[in-house]
Design an enzyme around this catalytic site. Structure first.
Site, short mmCIF file in Angstrom:
data_model
loop_
_atom_site.label_atom_id
_atom_site.label_comp_id
_atom_site.label_asym_id
_atom_site.label_seq_id
_atom_site.Cartn_x
_atom_site.Cartn_y
_atom_site.Cartn_z
N HIS A 245 0.84 -1.21 0.00
CA HIS A 245 0.00 0.00 0.00
C HIS A 245 0.87 1.26 0.00
O HIS A 245 0.70 2.14 -0.85
CB HIS A 245 -0.89 -0.05 1.24
CG HIS A 245 -1.87 1.06 1.36
ND1 HIS A 245 -3.23 0.86 1.26
CD2 HIS A 245 -1.72 2.39 1.59
CE1 HIS A 245 -3.86 2.01 1.42
NE2 HIS A 245 -2.96 2.96 1.63
N GLU A 246 1.80 1.34 0.95
CA GLU A 246 2.62 2.54 1.07
C GLU A 246 3.59 2.68 -0.10
O GLU A 246 3.91 3.80 -0.52
CB GLU A 246 3.39 2.53 2.39
CG GLU A 246 2.53 2.47 3.64
CD GLU A 246 1.49 3.57 3.68
OE1 GLU A 246 1.77 4.68 3.20
OE2 GLU A 246 0.39 3.32 4.20
N HIS A 249 1.98 4.51 -2.85
CA HIS A 249 1.99 5.96 -2.62
C HIS A 249 3.33 6.56 -3.05
O HIS A 249 3.37 7.62 -3.67
CB HIS A 249 1.75 6.26 -1.14
CG HIS A 249 0.33 6.07 -0.70
ND1 HIS A 249 -0.75 6.55 -1.39
CD2 HIS A 249 -0.18 5.46 0.42
CE1 HIS A 249 -1.86 6.24 -0.76
NE2 HIS A 249 -1.55 5.57 0.34
N GLU A 271 -5.56 6.65 -2.78
CA GLU A 271 -5.88 5.60 -1.82
C GLU A 271 -6.51 4.38 -2.50
O GLU A 271 -6.25 3.25 -2.13
CB GLU A 271 -6.80 6.14 -0.73
CG GLU A 271 -6.13 7.09 0.24
CD GLU A 271 -4.96 6.45 0.97
OE1 GLU A 271 -4.95 5.22 1.16
OE2 GLU A 271 -4.02 7.18 1.33
#
Length: 628
Positions: A245-246, A249, A271
């Site tokens: 997930h990160e 980003h 997101e």
């Protein structure tokens, strides 16, 4: 972003929240009969407020349901970043190559800047390098996890997570030149108090700048408490999806801001992609997000897809963003590659999604309409077509969300399904609201609205001499269609607004004054009735000097004669200071004015003509000599 999952950049907006009184859907249905109505705000402006500089958990706003898994309360965080303010500090690929850092060995220590997410204050924390692999360095603070657990984290990133994200989302940059992602494991200070929401990880764009408190490298911040467990023994496998997930980003920011020079991607999209990265990595739908969607009341009450509600039920934002991104993937038919295409698009907002909608789904489908189709898909969950998730495993247990209130405020991107006794739409319902009857067994039927006629004060007509005429219309919405007709009801011009104003060009309205008639159609609505608007005639032709004869007498009244004019022409005479001294309608082909005294020593006057149903001409200068 924070996986609570994140604070993003936002734009202030107004007039995009509409009140829909259910009671105003008056009784046109049989007594006792009700219909299920979808009300969807198709505005692309979610009325976001400026992002605050600090983060807080909103446990009082989350659904605290014993049936939900503790991971349902995971959040993440992307630290706010202002590209206009910090653009000069952005780092590029390998700008800060360090020979010292390239030689760091297992067991070495180093101070990193970390952020207290409650106070937004940066402090330095010492970390020990416990793993160094092909793509990752794993750093641990205060022995929060063991060396073996650090090896597990690093090995999983190197062997699986790195390639999963890079293949489907893009490449990170390498601002420090070491070819690795630093993964920092510590107890993130987020205000967690033994229950409710917590930040499982975060990404800080400041690390990719040369600004204050920057670590000048690619970093993923991973929480050890409670994300990896609340006891002394940690389960680092819980952090694997959060790393994916990160990392998305980090890739997203690297590509959009550093590599392409664009704005950071809108939070709801960033997101959604980060949760897609989790799904691609795990190979399974994110059941925690679906469970939260099913249990949440804020979504039933109209939670906006576009407005990232940092002060409210942020977890509902995550659920909606995840489901929307997967809906886009399924409907586009492009598989996981749709994610990278979204990042590669030159736009960083809804327009990037709209580009893909036009390319793969329907070239005539607007983003606003696609948001409504998404809400219809959540309601019907059909195994085929636009109103479902094509029967994909994990998405078949989505429950219908029904609003039970009597009125609702909907931001752009918000929607509710409500029961109503009428299919009549309130007169004061917002222009961007779409209404669908869901009670028909054949599927949703749009309740078509009739566009209100234009007000006269919205319209201005300019009737030009010697060039095309113009019709100006203001206070419109993008996509509005305006048509102009002459007195014989023949179409003169039409146009579609791309903003709040529209200009229609007509070759010739007519030299004389008259009327035109305008209709106005909001997208997907029935056209309005006509608005009649009067316009003045063209400017009359300027008098020639030879048409003006002046007699300046010594002992009798002076005269000004205007010749070769038409009966009914209106003539005005002005003195040298351009003040009217005489005016009259012509009864014949000439008109004579008599004055007591024009001036003993000579001078000049001005004369104009106004033809019937036209405007006054320009002033013609006419000089005269001394008295005779």
């Amino acid at each position: 972003m924070k996986k609570i999952k994140g604070i993003g950049l936002a734009l202030a907006a107004i007039l995009m929240t509409f009140l829909v009184p259910v009671g105003a859907l008056a009784d046109t249905q049989p007594t006792g009969s009700t219909a299920q109505i979808l009300v969807s705000n198709e505005s692309v402006n979610g009325n976001q407020s400026e992002s605050s500089d600090s983060f807080r958990l909103n446990n009082e706003r989350y659904v605290l349901d014993k049936e939900l898994n503790h991971k349902d309360y995971q959040l993440d965080y992307v630290k706010p970043f202002n590209p206009e303010k910090n653009g000069d500090h952005l780092l590029k690929n390998r700008m800060l190559t360090r020979s010292v850092r390239a030689s760091e060995q297992i067991g070495d220590s180093r101070n990193f800047w970390v952020s207290n997410l409650e106070t937004n204050a940066y402090t330095q924390l010492n970390f020990r390098l416990d793993y160094s692999g092909t793509h990752a360095n794993v750093w641990v603070a205060n022995d929060q996890i063991s060396s073996d657990d650090a090896d597990k984290l690093g090995d999983q990133f190197d062997s699986s997570i790195y390639s999963s994200d890079v293949d489907n989302f893009g490449n990170p940059l390498d601002v420090d030149g070491n070819g690795k992602i630093n993964i920092l494991c510590f107890d993130i200070q987020d205000g967690f108090d033994k229950s409710g929401g917590y930040v499982a990880g975060y990404f800080d764009p400041n690390d990719l700048t040369n600004g204050t408190d920057s670590n000048h490298s690619e970093i993923l911040y991973m929480d050890t408490y409670p994300a990896m467990g609340t006891g002394s023994t940690k389960d680092v496998t819980e952090a694997y999806p959060t790393m994916a997930h990160e990392f998305q980003h980090l890739i997203n920011f690297s590509q959009n801001v550093l590599a392409e020079g664009h704005s950071p991607m809108d939070t709801w999209m960033d997101e959604g992609l980060a949760m897609a990265a989790e799904q691609v990595y795990t190979g399974a739908p994110l059941q925690d997000e679906i469970d939260y969607y099913n249990a949440d009341s804020a979504i039933s009450d109209g939670q906006s897809l576009l407005y990232w509600d940092d002060d409210g039920d942020t977890l509902a934002n995550y659920a909606l963003s995840y489901l929307f991104m997967e809906y886009l993937r399924i409907q586009s038919g492009q598989g996981n590659q749709i994610y990278k295409q979204l990042i590669d698009d030159p736009n960083s907002n809804y327009k990037a999604v709209q580009d893909l909608i036009h390319k793969y789904i329907n070239p005539n489908l607007s983003f606003g309409q696609f948001m409504t189709d998404f809400r219809l898909a959540l309601y019907y969950n059909s195994p085929i077509g636009l109103y479902g998730f094509h029967g994909e495993s994990g998405f078949t247990n989505i429950v219908r969300k029904i609003y039970n209130g009597s009125s609702v405020n909907l931001r752009g991107g918000g929607a509710v399904v409500m029961s109503a006794k009428s299919l009549a739409i309130p007169n004061d319902a917002g222009l961007n609201l779409a209404f669908y009857n869901l009670s028909d067994s054949n599927g949703p039927t749009q309740i078509v609205r009739t566009t209100a006629p234009l007000e006269r004060n919205q319209i201005k007509v300019t009737n030009n001499r010697g060039k095309s005429d113009k019709i100006y219309i203001k206070n419109l919405s993008p996509g509005d269609v305006v048509k102009a007709y002459n007195s014989g009801k023949h179409l003169l011009a039409s146009g579609t607004s791309s903003g709040s104003t529209l200009i229609l060009t007509v070759k010739q309205l007519g030299t004389k004054s008259g009327k035109i008639y305008l209709t106005y159609t909001h997208p997907s609505w029935i056209p309005s009735s006509e608005t009649a608007i009067s316009f003045s005639g063209e400017v009359s032709g300027t008098l020639s000097r030879s048409q003006i004869q002046i007699r300046n007498y010594r002992h009798k009244r002076d005269t000004v004669t205007v010749r070769r004019i038409k009966k009914g022409d209106y003539i005005r005479i002005y003195n040298s200071k351009k003040k009217i001294i005489a005016k009259k309608h012509a009864g014949h082909a000439s008109l004579t004015f008599s004055f007591r005294q024009l001036g003993k020593r000579g001078g000049h006057i001005y004369a104009t003509v106004t033809h019937a149903h036209m405007r006054e001409s320009a002033k013609r200068y006419a000089g005269f000599g001394r008295e005779r």
